[in-house]
Motif scaffolding. Structure first.
Motif, PDB file in Angstrom:
ATOM      1  N   UNK A   9       0.834  -1.085  -0.091  1.00 18.22           N
ATOM      2  CA  UNK A   9      -0.146   0.088   0.081  1.00 18.22           C
ATOM      3  C   UNK A   9       0.712   1.190  -0.082  1.00 18.22           C
ATOM      4  N   UNK A  10       0.634   2.288  -0.752  1.00 14.89           N
ATOM      5  CA  UNK A  10       1.387   3.157  -0.982  1.00 14.89           C
ATOM      6  C   UNK A  10       0.412   4.452  -0.955  1.00 14.89           C
ATOM      7  N   UNK A  11       0.681   5.633  -0.116  1.00 12.41           N
ATOM      8  CA  UNK A  11      -0.173   6.681   0.006  1.00 12.41           C
ATOM      9  C   UNK A  11      -0.432   7.676  -1.386  1.00 12.41           C
ATOM     10  N   UNK A  12       0.208   7.354  -2.301  1.00 10.49           N
ATOM     11  CA  UNK A  12       0.227   8.235  -3.606  1.00 10.49           C
ATOM     12  C   UNK A  12       0.490   7.363  -4.846  1.00 10.49           C
ATOM     13  N   UNK A  13      -0.523   7.488  -5.723  1.00  8.83           N
ATOM     14  CA  UNK A  13      -0.620   6.605  -6.772  1.00  8.83           C
ATOM     15  C   UNK A  13       0.395   6.982  -7.647  1.00  8.83           C
ATOM     16  N   UNK A  14       1.132   8.206  -7.505  1.00  4.73           N
ATOM     17  CA  UNK A  14       2.104   8.415  -8.326  1.00  4.73           C
ATOM     18  C   UNK A  14       3.730   8.203  -7.769  1.00  4.73           C
ATOM     19  N   UNK A  15       3.645   7.573  -6.774  1.00  6.98           N
ATOM     20  CA  UNK A  15       4.686   7.385  -5.880  1.00  6.98           C
ATOM     21  C   UNK A  15       5.575   6.399  -6.510  1.00  6.98           C
ATOM     22  N   UNK A  16       7.027   6.621  -6.731  1.00  3.08           N
ATOM     23  CA  UNK A  16       7.872   5.661  -7.466  1.00  3.08           C
ATOM     24  C   UNK A  16       7.628   4.146  -6.982  1.00  3.08           C
ATOM     25  N   UNK A  17       7.260   3.883  -5.735  1.00  2.00           N
ATOM     26  CA  UNK A  17       7.173   2.250  -5.279  1.00  2.00           C
ATOM     27  C   UNK A  17       5.762   1.899  -5.514  1.00  2.00           C
ATOM     28  N   UNK A  18       4.919   2.817  -5.963  1.00  3.71           N
ATOM     29  CA  UNK A  18       3.343   2.375  -5.923  1.00  3.71           C
ATOM     30  C   UNK A  18       3.217   1.075  -6.919  1.00  3.71           C
ATOM     31  N   UNK A  19       2.312   0.203  -6.509  1.00  4.81           N
ATOM     32  CA  UNK A  19       1.854  -0.853  -7.178  1.00  4.81           C
ATOM     33  C   UNK A  19       0.520  -1.116  -7.121  1.00  4.81           C
ATOM     34  N   UNK A 123       5.246   9.789  -0.062  1.00  4.14           N
ATOM     35  CA  UNK A 123       4.077  10.417  -0.983  1.00  4.14           C
ATOM     36  C   UNK A 123       4.689  11.848  -1.221  1.00  4.14           C
ATOM     37  N   UNK A 124       4.399  12.314  -2.343  1.00  2.00           N
ATOM     38  CA  UNK A 124       4.439  13.826  -2.806  1.00  2.00           C
ATOM     39  C   UNK A 124       4.521  14.809  -1.528  1.00  2.00           C
TER      40      UNK A 124
END
Length: 133
Positions: A9-19, A123-124
């Motif tokens: 789970x990542x806080x931002x969809x555009x985060x580099x590690x987002x899956x 996140x950004x």
């Protein structure tokens, strides 16, 4: 056992590690599951590392949130460093925050260190708050 699984789970969809989350069939209606997920994230976002003025969700410390059909919640989380002074307390803070969400069953918070946390998970919003741009 777990019907809905969100891996990495990542806080931002555009985060580099987002899956993309790995979502399996659930007996919980989709609209209700979405609302519960939003409530869980909102609760987690009330928990802060005392040394960093950003919530742990935006810091990328939450790796996985599982929701069972019985609305039992299991969370995998990490710390910015294994030697964090609140390592023994923070998982309980997360458990307490999640337990405050209406309709939640049992809560289990696992502290994991694989993969190790890196600033790229933030996140950004977190990067802006910490002046890391």
């Amino acid at each position: 056992m777990n019907d809905t699984v969100s891996d990495n789970v990542t806080p931002a969809e555009d985060a580099p590690s987002a899956t993309a989350p790995n979502i399996q069939a659930s007996a919980i209606p989709p609209e209700e599951l979405d609302a519960l997920t939003d409530d869980l994230i909102g609760a987690i976002k009330t928990v802060y590392d005392p040394e960093i003025p950003v919530d742990i969700y935006e810091l990328g410390l939450i790796y996985k949130i599982d929701v069972s059909d019985d609305r039992d919640i299991e969370v995998d989380m990490t710390l910015t460093a294994p030697g964090c002074p609140v390592a023994g307390e923070m998982p309980q803070w997360v458990s307490d925050a999640i337990s405050s969400v209406d309709g939640v069953g049992d809560v289990k918070v696992n502290l994991v260190f694989d993969p190790p946390w890196t600033p790229e998970r933030m996140s950004d919003e977190a990067k802006v708050a910490l002046n890391m741009f």
